[in-house]
Design a protein around this motif. Structure first.
Motif, PDB file in Angstrom:
ATOM      1  N   UNK A  37       0.866  -1.182   0.000  1.00  0.00           N
ATOM      2  CA  UNK A  37       0.000   0.000   0.000  1.00  0.00           C
ATOM      3  C   UNK A  37       0.903   1.232   0.000  1.00  0.00           C
ATOM      4  N   UNK A  38       0.668   2.134  -0.926  1.00  0.00           N
ATOM      5  CA  UNK A  38       1.417   3.388  -0.976  1.00  0.00           C
ATOM      6  C   UNK A  38       0.472   4.543  -0.678  1.00  0.00           C
ATOM      7  N   UNK A  39       0.832   5.258   0.347  1.00  0.00           N
ATOM      8  CA  UNK A  39       0.074   6.445   0.749  1.00  0.00           C
ATOM      9  C   UNK A  39       0.801   7.674   0.210  1.00  0.00           C
ATOM     10  N   UNK A  40       0.138   8.412  -0.666  1.00  0.00           N
ATOM     11  CA  UNK A  40       0.732   9.608  -1.254  1.00  0.00           C
ATOM     12  C   UNK A  40       0.009  10.835  -0.723  1.00  0.00           C
ATOM     13  N   UNK A  41       0.766  11.754  -0.171  1.00  0.00           N
ATOM     14  CA  UNK A  41       0.197  12.994   0.341  1.00  0.00           C
ATOM     15  C   UNK A  41       1.150  14.145   0.103  1.00  0.00           C
ATOM     16  N   UNK A  42       0.910  15.234   0.811  1.00  0.00           N
ATOM     17  CA  UNK A  42       1.739  16.408   0.595  1.00  0.00           C
ATOM     18  C   UNK A  42       1.794  17.266   1.847  1.00  0.00           C
ATOM     19  N   UNK A  43       2.870  18.027   1.976  1.00  0.00           N
ATOM     20  CA  UNK A  43       3.112  18.907   3.111  1.00  0.00           C
ATOM     21  C   UNK A  43       3.522  20.281   2.596  1.00  0.00           C
ATOM     22  N   UNK A  44       3.459  21.283   3.483  1.00  0.00           N
ATOM     23  CA  UNK A  44       4.002  22.583   3.099  1.00  0.00           C
ATOM     24  C   UNK A  44       5.523  22.485   3.019  1.00  0.00           C
ATOM     25  N   UNK A  45       6.101  23.186   2.051  1.00  0.00           N
ATOM     26  CA  UNK A  45       7.560  23.293   2.031  1.00  0.00           C
ATOM     27  C   UNK A  45       8.029  24.158   3.183  1.00  0.00           C
ATOM     28  N   UNK A  46       7.166  25.052   3.620  1.00  0.00           N
ATOM     29  CA  UNK A  46       7.526  25.973   4.689  1.00  0.00           C
ATOM     30  C   UNK A  46       8.234  27.217   4.211  1.00  0.00           C
ATOM     31  N   UNK A  47       8.458  27.337   2.903  1.00  0.00           N
ATOM     32  CA  UNK A  47       9.138  28.522   2.376  1.00  0.00           C
ATOM     33  C   UNK A  47       8.319  29.773   2.691  1.00  0.00           C
ATOM     34  N   UNK A  48       9.017  30.806   3.123  1.00  0.00           N
ATOM     35  CA  UNK A  48       8.365  32.042   3.530  1.00  0.00           C
ATOM     36  C   UNK A  48       8.821  33.198   2.651  1.00  0.00           C
ATOM     37  N   UNK A  49       8.088  34.282   2.733  1.00  0.00           N
ATOM     38  CA  UNK A  49       8.432  35.480   1.979  1.00  0.00           C
ATOM     39  C   UNK A  49       9.865  35.892   2.311  1.00  0.00           C
ATOM     40  N   UNK A  50      10.669  36.147   1.291  1.00  0.00           N
ATOM     41  CA  UNK A  50      12.046  36.564   1.499  1.00  0.00           C
ATOM     42  C   UNK A  50      12.118  38.058   1.791  1.00  0.00           C
ATOM     43  N   UNK A  51      13.016  38.440   2.700  1.00  0.00           N
ATOM     44  CA  UNK A  51      13.217  39.834   3.098  1.00  0.00           C
ATOM     45  C   UNK A  51      11.917  40.481   3.574  1.00  0.00           C
ATOM     46  N   UNK A  52      11.106  39.696   4.251  1.00  0.00           N
ATOM     47  CA  UNK A  52       9.830  40.228   4.736  1.00  0.00           C
ATOM     48  C   UNK A  52      10.045  41.119   5.947  1.00  0.00           C
ATOM     49  N   UNK A  53       9.235  42.158   6.046  1.00  0.00           N
ATOM     50  CA  UNK A  53       9.138  42.942   7.268  1.00  0.00           C
ATOM     51  C   UNK A  53       8.207  42.202   8.225  1.00  0.00           C
ATOM     52  N   UNK A  54       8.218  42.547   9.504  1.00  0.00           N
ATOM     53  CA  UNK A  54       7.373  41.800  10.453  1.00  0.00           C
ATOM     54  C   UNK A  54       5.914  41.694  10.020  1.00  0.00           C
ATOM     55  N   UNK A  55       5.358  42.768   9.472  1.00  0.00           N
ATOM     56  CA  UNK A  55       3.938  42.752   9.106  1.00  0.00           C
ATOM     57  C   UNK A  55       3.676  42.049   7.783  1.00  0.00           C
ATOM     58  N   UNK A  56       4.733  41.706   7.041  1.00  0.00           N
ATOM     59  CA  UNK A  56       4.524  41.023   5.761  1.00  0.00           C
ATOM     60  C   UNK A  56       5.050  39.596   5.764  1.00  0.00           C
ATOM     61  N   UNK A  57       5.594  39.151   6.881  1.00  0.00           N
ATOM     62  CA  UNK A  57       6.138  37.798   6.957  1.00  0.00           C
ATOM     63  C   UNK A  57       5.016  36.779   6.858  1.00  0.00           C
ATOM     64  N   UNK A  58       5.257  35.717   6.110  1.00  0.00           N
ATOM     65  CA  UNK A  58       4.267  34.655   5.976  1.00  0.00           C
ATOM     66  C   UNK A  58       4.703  33.647   4.941  1.00  0.00           C
ATOM     67  N   UNK A  59       3.854  32.676   4.693  1.00  0.00           N
ATOM     68  CA  UNK A  59       4.160  31.609   3.754  1.00  0.00           C
ATOM     69  C   UNK A  59       4.119  32.111   2.315  1.00  0.00           C
ATOM     70  N   UNK A  60       4.963  31.504   1.484  1.00  0.00           N
ATOM     71  CA  UNK A  60       4.879  31.722   0.040  1.00  0.00           C
ATOM     72  C   UNK A  60       3.661  30.980  -0.504  1.00  0.00           C
ATOM     73  N   UNK A  61       3.131  31.460  -1.629  1.00  0.00           N
ATOM     74  CA  UNK A  61       1.951  30.850  -2.223  1.00  0.00           C
ATOM     75  C   UNK A  61       2.278  29.490  -2.832  1.00  0.00           C
TER      76      UNK A  61
END
Length: 715
Positions: free
Chosen positions: A280-304
């Motif tokens: 049985x092969x279970x295929x799924x997915x996770x976030x890469x966790x990559x975030x906005x580069x050079x973000x300011x505190x109010x703009x920090x977050x995940x990439x789309x």
């Protein structure tokens, strides 16, 4: 050198270079007055960075008035922190991203730009490339993960399937943005299932052998690499063909059982296991966790999620609506475009709707073939290879249509355009993009070039020819470039050192400079003020600004006036294949072509939808024309491309390249192979490049085994 000498030297160079470039263009009418006083549409622009919210109205007015006076046609506003790129850290200002004070400054900047007649673009992120605190995990970049469970049947199985490991083979050194998140535990990565399949294990020979398995990471789009990998290397490592071996005992795709509907939300599976040994092969997915580069505190977050229209919608509905609301009457007038930087987001390779997208683009259900991603052979080694080709193509199509294409649709509804570095240079060397297709979705396709020691070697300035080709084949007026990027303080640079680099970019097809960088400055911060460490300094604080900025910008604007007024002249159009990743290498001289000729590069989309023949030449609807269409050195060709080539040759085209023998994908296999071979035999006949080097077919011909230079010179 005094200001009059500078002005005279640059003016003379402008006239000389304009005459030179006119030899490579089919020029439309250019009024002498336009050359003397270039229109605003032909003037350069630049990245106007507002760092750490440290900007005020006095700085905005001073910058924009100076930019206008020296000859810039506009600015692109970018908000971010400075990172650690070698410049002095910029202290935090009072205008936090999207705060009331920030929004007032943004509106004020648009008002001032309108007063001065400057065009404004806006970076669609508080950093780069696209993302923010509003991007929820389901709309963030994803990696696929897989786990295996072996069961002996017959039995009634009821249990929780094992989760994949959070890294699951992503062991190469991670690049930008994911170094920390790759190590997160499973409960922190928002794991979601895609499909559960089961198959009876063959006794032996069901898995890839070591030789074929070593390039599985590249073929399955999970091999991270830097932006310094040459384009040809990026593509070649995915195109090594898997051939069937005598010891192979592949899994029959018809015998793969889809158990997805039986999986409970908690991961429990209830299944009557048939006799035999089952995997049985279970295929799924996770976030890469990559975030906005050079973000300011109010703009920090995940990439789309770069393959999802819903992710672009989430960015639009949060940031886009604020930018449009505050711009008010400036939308589509002073505020002309939204922009995104080059893709630098780890190496995402999955999206939640991958199965639906695969069916849409490739025309068959991929679920039975998912074990191939784990190293199992399904159907045969050849069929497994075809599935991986289709998987990579699907990812590329999703990126072009669901990100850049959808972004453009949203902008167009507001009377706006998009300006994107949509073809890289990609930080991850194996992201499965079709760079030309991405750029073709943009109103203003953009690349970049650097002023550094890297500039003159093969792995830098690698995207200017790609950007220019995209503009030519998709009928765009401008081919833009982030211009003169470099790492570290650049106070010593001046037009004397920068001009030769700009001239080279012009010769490679760029016709719209976006200076990198115009750092936003406050007069009260003094001289030289704060600067960004990742760009050549170009603003009122540099020592030569008052003497040399205006004459040099006059030179640039005159060159761009000429370059934007004409059609590029090229003898050869190279078809770059129909695979993914699909990138165009740096401008070079093909040994088969030699010096004195130039070229463009096209993808399958343009070949299929935009090429025709007129008076023996390959032509595009926007006026571009070529004497030869050159094919890649492979005998694999999508059946749709083979059909179109047959039509082009029959209409009078000259096509140079090997006879196709098979389709690289799985759609309508094996009938697709039979049709490709039939077309090859019909159009190429016995043209093998050895005994026979040319075959006429109706009004046109195909050629094999001759140098391109010989073909052009013997016509």
């Amino acid at each position: 050198m005094n200001r009059f000498a500078v002005a005279y030297t640059v003016r003379t160079a402008a006239i000389f270079f304009a005459v030179l470039i006119s030899a490579t263009l089919q020029l439309s009418a250019v009024e002498p007055s336009d050359f003397e006083n270039p229109p605003d549409s032909a003037k350069a622009t630049g990245y106007w960075w507002w760092f750490n919210g440290r900007m005020d109205k006095a700085g905005i007015t001073r910058d924009l008035e100076e930019f206008k006076a020296k000859g810039l046609g506009g600015v692109m506003i970018v908000w971010s922190s400075t990172g650690n790129f070698g410049g002095n850290p910029v202290p935090e200002g009072s205008a936090a991203f999207l705060s009331p004070e920030w929004r007032e400054l943004y509106r004020f900047a648009l008002d001032e730009a309108q007063r001065l007649g400057l065009e404004v673009g806006v970076n669609f992120c508080g950093g780069w490339c696209m993302g923010g605190p509003w991007i929820t995990p389901e709309n963030a970049g994803r990696w696929f993960l897989q786990s295996e469970l072996t069961l002996k049947g017959p039995q009634k199985f009821s249990g929780v399937l094992p989760l994949p490991g959070p890294k699951d083979g992503y062991d190469s050194p991670p690049q930008l943005g994911v170094a920390k998140t790759i190590k997160l535990p499973m409960d922190k990565v928002d794991y979601r299932d895609t499909a559960i399949v089961a198959f009876r294990e063959p006794m032996t020979g069901g898995r890839l052998d070591a030789q074929r398995k070593k390039n599985l990471p590249a073929k399955s789009n999970r091999l991270d690499g830097s932006c310094f990998i040459p384009a040809r290397q990026v593509m070649n490592q995915t195109l090594i063909e898997w051939t069937n071996q005598p010891d192979d005992v592949p899994i029959d795709p018809a015998a793969v059982i889809d158990l997805t509907s039986k999986l409970q939300p908690d991961g429990r599976l209830d299944w009557e296991v048939p006799e035999g040994t089952w995997t049985i092969i279970r295929t799924g997915h996770r976030i890469t966790g990559a975030r906005v580069s050079l973000a300011m505190p109010a703009s920090d977050g995940l990439e789309v999620d770069w393959f999802s229209a819903a992710a672009v919608d989430q960015q639009w509905n949060h940031l886009g609506k604020i930018l449009l609301q505050d711009a008010g009457p400036h939308v589509g007038k002073t505020l002309r475009y939204f922009a995104t930087d080059s893709f630098e987001d780890g190496y995402p390779n999955w999206t939640a709707d991958i199965i639906g997208q695969f069916k849409k683009y490739r025309g068959y259900n991929p679920v039975p073939y998912l074990p191939v991603l784990r190293g199992w052979l399904v159907g045969s080694a050849e069929i497994s290879d075809r599935f991986l080709y289709d998987y990579r193509k699907t990812i590329a199509d999703c990126m072009a249509d669901n990100n850049y294409g959808h972004f453009a649709e949203l902008a167009h509804k507001q009377g706006m355009e998009i300006d994107c570095e949509a073809g890289g240079p990609s930080w991850s060397g194996t992201i499965c993009m079709d760079a030309l297709k991405n750029l073709g979705r943009c109103d203003r396709p953009q690349g970049e070039f650097w002023r550094s020691s890297h500039f003159v070697v093969e792995n830098q300035n690698q995207v200017t020819k790609q950007t220019a080709s995209a503009a030519h084949i998709y009928g765009r007026r401008t081919a833009s470039a982030e211009a003169f990027t470099a790492i570290g303080p650049q106070w010593e640079e001046s037009p004397a050192t920068l001009k030769p680099l700009g001239d080279r970019a012009f010769c490679e097809g760029i016709n719209r400079f976006m200076f990198h960088t115009l750092t936003g400055t406050r007069p009260e911060d003094g001289l030289p003020g704060y600067e960004y460490g990742a760009g050549t300094h170009f603003n009122p604080n540099v020592t030569w600004w008052q003497l040399a900025a205006k004459p040099w910008l006059s030179y640039v604007s005159r060159c761009q006036t000429m370059l934007q007024a004409g059609k590029f002249v090229a003898d050869v159009l190279y078809y770059n294949g129909d695979w993914a990743p699909n990138l165009v290498g740096p401008k070079h001289t093909d040994p088969s072509l030699g010096k004195g000729y130039d070229y463009d590069v096209c993808n399958a989309e343009v070949l299929l939808k935009r090429l025709s023949v007129k008076a023996g030449k390959i032509v595009l609807p926007d006026g571009m024309s070529y004497r030869l269409l050159v094919l890649p050195d492979t005998k694999r060709m999508p059946v749709e491309v083979a059909r179109k080539l047959r039509d082009l040759v029959a209409a009078g085209a000259t096509v140079v390249g090997p006879k196709p023998e098979s389709d690289p994908g799985m759609k309508n296999y094996p009938q697709c192979d039979a049709e490709v071979k039939k077309i090859g035999d019909e159009v190429w006949a016995d043209c093998d490049g050895v005994k026979v080097t040319e075959h006429k077919f109706h009004k046109g011909r195909v050629i094999c085994g001759k140098s391109l230079r010989d073909v052009l010179q013997t016509d």
